[in-house]
Design a protein around this motif. Structure first.
Motif, PDB file in Angstrom:
ATOM      1  N   GLN A 316      -6.265  13.121  14.754  1.00 33.97           N
ATOM      2  CA  GLN A 316      -6.930  14.132  13.873  1.00 33.97           C
ATOM      3  C   GLN A 316      -6.109  14.170  12.612  1.00 33.97           C
ATOM      4  O   GLN A 316      -4.900  13.937  12.465  1.00 33.97           O
ATOM      5  N   GLY A 317      -6.792  14.202  11.382  1.00 31.13           N
ATOM      6  CA  GLY A 317      -6.140  14.371  10.069  1.00 31.13           C
ATOM      7  C   GLY A 317      -5.698  13.042   9.525  1.00 31.13           C
ATOM      8  O   GLY A 317      -5.200  13.170   8.417  1.00 31.13           O
ATOM      9  N   SER A 318      -5.783  11.952  10.303  1.00 31.86           N
ATOM     10  CA  SER A 318      -5.520  10.662   9.605  1.00 31.86           C
ATOM     11  C   SER A 318      -6.842  10.312   8.826  1.00 31.86           C
ATOM     12  O   SER A 318      -7.962  10.999   8.953  1.00 31.86           O
ATOM     13  N   SER A 319      -6.581   9.207   7.899  1.00 31.00           N
ATOM     14  CA  SER A 319      -7.756   9.111   6.833  1.00 31.00           C
ATOM     15  C   SER A 319      -7.516   7.692   6.518  1.00 31.00           C
ATOM     16  O   SER A 319      -6.450   7.052   6.497  1.00 31.00           O
ATOM     17  N   HIS A 320      -8.711   7.066   5.750  1.00 34.15           N
ATOM     18  CA  HIS A 320      -8.644   5.943   5.077  1.00 34.15           C
ATOM     19  C   HIS A 320      -9.122   6.565   3.453  1.00 34.15           C
ATOM     20  O   HIS A 320     -10.196   7.210   3.336  1.00 34.15           O
ATOM     21  N   PRO A 321      -8.220   6.514   2.669  1.00 33.51           N
ATOM     22  CA  PRO A 321      -8.634   6.804   1.290  1.00 33.51           C
ATOM     23  C   PRO A 321      -9.730   6.028   0.651  1.00 33.51           C
ATOM     24  O   PRO A 321     -10.118   5.042   1.274  1.00 33.51           O
ATOM     25  N   PRO A 351      -5.253   9.095  -7.882  1.00 37.23           N
ATOM     26  CA  PRO A 351      -4.462   8.424  -6.962  1.00 37.23           C
ATOM     27  C   PRO A 351      -5.278   8.322  -5.579  1.00 37.23           C
ATOM     28  O   PRO A 351      -6.076   9.304  -5.275  1.00 37.23           O
ATOM     29  N   LYS A 352      -4.834   7.264  -4.614  1.00 33.58           N
ATOM     30  CA  LYS A 352      -5.375   7.464  -3.542  1.00 33.58           C
ATOM     31  C   LYS A 352      -4.798   8.423  -2.607  1.00 33.58           C
ATOM     32  O   LYS A 352      -3.593   8.700  -2.557  1.00 33.58           O
ATOM     33  N   VAL A 353      -5.539   9.368  -2.008  1.00 29.46           N
ATOM     34  CA  VAL A 353      -4.931  10.319  -1.031  1.00 29.46           C
ATOM     35  C   VAL A 353      -5.769  10.382   0.212  1.00 29.46           C
ATOM     36  O   VAL A 353      -6.823   9.884   0.332  1.00 29.46           O
ATOM     37  N   ASN A 354      -5.145  11.047   1.181  1.00 25.79           N
ATOM     38  CA  ASN A 354      -5.798  11.435   2.507  1.00 25.79           C
ATOM     39  C   ASN A 354      -7.025  12.171   2.404  1.00 25.79           C
ATOM     40  O   ASN A 354      -7.111  13.235   1.681  1.00 25.79           O
ATOM     41  N   LEU A 573       0.207   5.602  -7.793  1.00 30.17           N
ATOM     42  CA  LEU A 573       0.229   6.122  -9.156  1.00 30.17           C
ATOM     43  C   LEU A 573      -1.232   6.674  -9.807  1.00 30.17           C
ATOM     44  O   LEU A 573      -2.005   6.077  -9.210  1.00 30.17           O
ATOM     45  N   PRO A 574      -1.081   7.630 -10.614  1.00 31.61           N
ATOM     46  CA  PRO A 574      -2.244   8.015 -11.110  1.00 31.61           C
ATOM     47  C   PRO A 574      -2.961   6.885 -11.794  1.00 31.61           C
ATOM     48  O   PRO A 574      -2.392   5.812 -12.061  1.00 31.61           O
ATOM     49  N   GLU A 575      -4.099   7.086 -12.137  1.00 27.30           N
ATOM     50  CA  GLU A 575      -5.119   6.090 -13.086  1.00 27.30           C
ATOM     51  C   GLU A 575      -4.424   5.701 -14.259  1.00 27.30           C
ATOM     52  O   GLU A 575      -3.471   6.579 -15.054  1.00 27.30           O
ATOM     53  N   HIS A 576      -4.338   4.596 -14.405  1.00 29.53           N
ATOM     54  CA  HIS A 576      -3.504   3.724 -15.569  1.00 29.53           C
ATOM     55  C   HIS A 576      -4.181   2.652 -15.991  1.00 29.53           C
ATOM     56  O   HIS A 576      -5.032   2.087 -15.410  1.00 29.53           O
ATOM     57  N   ARG A 577      -3.925   2.425 -17.415  1.00 27.87           N
ATOM     58  CA  ARG A 577      -4.786   1.104 -17.985  1.00 27.87           C
ATOM     59  C   ARG A 577      -3.940  -0.105 -17.914  1.00 27.87           C
ATOM     60  O   ARG A 577      -4.284  -1.167 -18.147  1.00 27.87           O
ATOM     61  N   PHE A 578      -2.347   0.137 -17.653  1.00 29.51           N
ATOM     62  CA  PHE A 578      -1.528  -1.050 -17.626  1.00 29.51           C
ATOM     63  C   PHE A 578      -2.046  -1.952 -16.251  1.00 29.51           C
ATOM     64  O   PHE A 578      -2.422  -1.581 -15.181  1.00 29.51           O
ATOM     65  N   THR A 579      -1.390  -3.044 -16.215  1.00 33.41           N
ATOM     66  CA  THR A 579      -1.763  -4.207 -15.456  1.00 33.41           C
ATOM     67  C   THR A 579      -0.157  -4.426 -14.772  1.00 33.41           C
ATOM     68  O   THR A 579       0.516  -4.830 -15.363  1.00 33.41           O
ATOM     69  N   ALA A 580      -0.325  -4.414 -13.079  1.00 36.40           N
ATOM     70  CA  ALA A 580       0.937  -5.007 -12.462  1.00 36.40           C
ATOM     71  C   ALA A 580       0.316  -6.245 -11.650  1.00 36.40           C
ATOM     72  O   ALA A 580      -0.824  -6.194 -11.059  1.00 36.40           O
ATOM     73  N   TYR A 581       1.189  -7.136 -11.285  1.00 38.99           N
ATOM     74  CA  TYR A 581       1.029  -8.199 -10.739  1.00 38.99           C
ATOM     75  C   TYR A 581       2.272  -8.326  -9.557  1.00 38.99           C
ATOM     76  O   TYR A 581       3.376  -8.118  -9.810  1.00 38.99           O
ATOM     77  N   LEU A 582       1.802  -8.840  -8.551  1.00 42.75           N
ATOM     78  CA  LEU A 582       2.902  -9.385  -7.288  1.00 42.75           C
ATOM     79  C   LEU A 582       3.317 -10.606  -7.764  1.00 42.75           C
ATOM     80  O   LEU A 582       2.641 -11.613  -7.065  1.00 42.75           O
TER      81      LEU A 582
END
Length: 744
Positions: A316-321, A351-354, A573-582
């Protein structure tokens, strides 16, 4: 009306038929007809309930209804008419308190089962004695009253929102699903599967499937990693027990008035039992004996011998954002699940939240969201690209289903698990602690003297796991909406700021690339020059976020090799325009890109380069004419030997592979057709030794008992800085050609 029995019987039958229509269509169209009818009948009976107000509650999960039951409704209507006649022959004051209380009880029961909205009882000034017997609070919360077997549902929590958006899904039964074409979300009722009985009890499920091996997955549905960087695994039985332990710990914390926090658990951990038949074929072979995919759904092309099977169990209380993927279906075996939907082509939710946070009203729902409740015995289907988030409303929420496409596309392509996990119970408990699910019950002794290297946790040069473990250890301290909480740098100035570094880089770019006076640290560039800027070793994205807010015209790209840092940027992180790569920062242009950068900066990351000259060469090739490389980091002081024991310890513990003097870098710059145009001693200018270290040489121990090798490295770095063997500096390398930037 008392004298005209035929009219009363006729109106009762019509009224009941309207009720049936209302039940079938979930429309408020009939309310204007129902309401005056009931009021008339109530007054004719001399009821003390002077007025009834109907407020319509959105139905999220109406029970199945068949037209074969209409004769029963007609019989009920006739009985209602006869009962009305008997009541009408009674005196006007014969409606007793017991009768009203009994009606309220029935209404609460119906509200609990999701069948009907219970009416509000409005106080009648002429009947104060009746109102006193109905608690005011119960009257207000009557829609939250629940039957005993459903009392645990989060829908009935006092903290839950008063109402939810209407459900977008069409409701069908498998018996009447001939028109189903898979074009829109659909909830099927009447799913008959042995799993509904066999899996409903958690203990039974463990006894049937407890030995199967499972990945230990966190809230991002990715396997957690142990100290060696390997995916964490355990048995089904231990995984379920650990989920229950976390659930109990969170409940205990909530009862103490804390925010889902317990001293024995890691704050941000949320275990999700989510697996598929590609990574876990033995487990699904065992499950397949108890269920089969519903025929109307299996016939769809996306599932017809295609896609993959999925199993989901949550506490209970778990979630998929919020996320999206190909078409999918899920049969609810136990408990109930709240679904939030957004139509295809809706921008990603950040951002992704529960998902349960929406139910509590702690986070506003994205515009256009709809909500549906899926009960045990129902099957949810939705087409491709529908954004969705879920919330487990009850303990032991279990579902089995399928999804189109391949697990590899959704970062779920892991190696196959064994049919049985053989580790002992004690070993599995230790693994849960090692993987960060629970904090160790063993106290790490902090020795006062003679700290040896074996007392620290080493990562054998694996920079990815080095930073992954640091992030997991420190994650609960981060706030994605507060940059200073994840801008991890040396303190600058009397106010001990960690964002000053970005302003210093900004000033260097303005001075040597744009050739203008830079704005102040608090100023957002209103008419800034459009630049492409690369963050070499972007970490948690603090620099990228700061520059995006202060230089909105800049195109920003960052690379990190830490999976946990990358996941923070993408998921938290909140919505942003920059791009990050692994990706390694030695590949600034990615896979053969030709669009170069006007500036490249690296803050406390260049020192980790396996070969700094190779890194500088790659960065130089990625620079536009007149572009600059700005590095803020620790540099070896002239005259200090790399064989110094403190330097050797620092390079190993800090993974500082690139400890060089600025003189060496200046020579390399000449070879690369660049010039060292600035060498700024930040240590002296910002009094790093005084403000960060209080001018003290530290002992090689961590006062908080932390054993990650980075904390040993930080002590070695402090020693070197206080002794003057390394210095904290900002250097600027400029490419030797005229800039092609349009300063207009």
């Amino acid at each position: 009306y008392k004298s005209n029995n035929i009219v009363i019987i006729f109106y009762s039958i019509v009224l009941s038929n309207f009720a049936i229509g209302n039940h079938l269509s979930s429309s408020s169209l009939y309310c204007p007809i129902l309401t005056p009818g009931i009021i008339l009948l109530s007054r004719a009976a001399g009821s003390s309930v002077d007025k009834m107000q109907f407020k319509r509650k959105t139905r999220l999960g109406s029970p199945s209804f068949s037209t074969s039951t209409i004769p029963q409704y007609m019989m009920m209507a006739s009985l209602f008419a006869i009962a009305s006649l008997l009541v009408f022959r009674s005196s006007p004051g014969d409606v007793t308190n017991d009768m009203i209380n009994n009606d309220v009880s029935k209404l609460r029961s119906k509200a609990a089962d999701g069948e009907a909205e219970s009416p509000s009882l409005v106080e009648d000034s002429s009947e104060q004695n009746i109102e006193k017997n109905i608690h005011e609070e119960e009257s207000k919360q009557i829609t939250r009253q629940i039957s005993p077997e459903r009392k645990a549902s989060l829908l009935n929590s006092p903290e839950a929102v008063e109402s939810l958006p209407s459900c977008v899904a069409v409701r069908e039964t498998f018996a009447t699903s001939s028109t189903f074409d898979g074009s829109r979300p659909t909830i099927f009722s009447g799913w008959d599967s042995p799993a509904l009985e066999k899996w409903a009890n958690k203990g039974n499920f463990q006894s049937y499937f407890g030995e199967h091996e499972q990945y230990i997955k966190g809230r991002d549905v990715q396997p957690l990693k142990d100290a060696a960087g390997k995916h964490c695994k355990t048995s089904t039985e231990t995984l379920i027990d650990s989920m229950s332990k976390l659930f109990s710990a969170k409940n205990d914390a909530a009862n103490r008035g804390e925010k889902m926090k317990n001293k024995d658990t890691t704050k941000e951990i949320d275990l999700l039992f989510f697996t598929n038949d590609k990574e876990n074929p033995h487990f699904f072979e065992s499950l397949s004996k108890d269920y089969s995919p519903p025929a109307p759904i299996e016939k769809l092309d996306v599932f017809n011998n295609k896609g993959f099977r999925v199993f989901s169990a949550m506490e209970q209380g778990s979630s998929h954002p919020f996320h999206f993927h190909d078409a999918a279906w899920l049969g609810q075996v136990s408990g109930s699940r709240l679904w939030y939907f957004l139509p295809p082509d809706t921008p990603k939710v950040k951002p992704k939240v529960n998902g349960c946070e929406y139910l509590y009203g702690r986070v506003p729902l994205p515009s256009g969201t709809t909500a549906c409740v899926q009960e045990a015995g129902e099957v949810m289907y939705f087409p491709s690209k529908w954004l969705h988030s879920t919330c487990a409303l009850e303990p032991w929420s279990v579902g089995i289903g399928g999804q189109g496409g391949s697990p590899n596309v959704y970062d779920q392509g892991f190696e196959q698990l064994l049919s049985k996990h053989d580790a002992s119970e004690a070993a599995q408990k230790d693994k849960m602690e090692e993987c960060g699910v629970f904090k160790s019950e063993k106290q790490t002794p902090v020795k006062e003297d003679n700290i040896t290297e074996k007392d620290w946790k080493w990562f054998d040069g694996n920079l990815n796991e080095y930073y992954n473990k640091l992030e997991r250890d420190e994650h609960e301290k981060r706030d994605p909406n507060v940059i200073t909480s994840y801008a991890v740098h040396r303190w600058m100035g009397p106010e001990k700021k960690t964002l000053t570094h970005y302003q210093l880089v900004r000033e260097a770019i303005y001075e040597h690339v744009i050739r203008r006076f830079p704005p102040s640290a608090e100023t957002v560039a209103g008419d800034g020059v459009a630049l492409r800027v690369f963050d070499a070793g972007c970490g948690l994205g603090a620099g990228l976020m700061w520059f995006e807010q202060h230089e909105p015209s800049w195109e920003l790209v960052g690379h990190t090799i830490s999976e946990d840092q990358y996941n923070w940027i993408v998921n938290d992180l909140p919505e942003h325009r920059f791009t990050a790569y692994l990706r390694t920062y030695d590949e600034p242009l990615g896979d053969g890109g030709i669009v170069t950068f006007n500036a490249i900066y690296s803050i406390e990351a260049a020192i980790h380069s396996p070969n700094l000259k190779i890194s500088l060469t790659a960065w130089s090739k990625a620079l536009s004419p007149g572009g600059v490389i700005v590095i803020v980091d620790d540099f070896l002081s002239v005259g200090t030997s790399r064989d110094d024991p403190d330097v050797d310890l620092f390079t190993r513990a800090w993974l500082a592979n690139a400890v060089h003097t600025t003189t060496e870098i200046s020579h390399w710059a000449d070879e690369l057709d660049m010039t060292l145009v600035r060498d700024r001693d930040l240590g002296s200018e910002f009094q790093i030794v005084k403000r960060n270290y209080r001018n003290k040489v530290p002992e090689l121990k961590d006062e908080k008992g932390r054993v990650h090798q980075a904390w040993l490295g930080s002590k070695a770095r402090q020693r070197l800085t206080v002794h003057g063997k390394i210095s904290y500096r900002l250097i600027v390398l400029r490419k030797n050609s005229e800039s092609n930037i349009d300063l207009q």
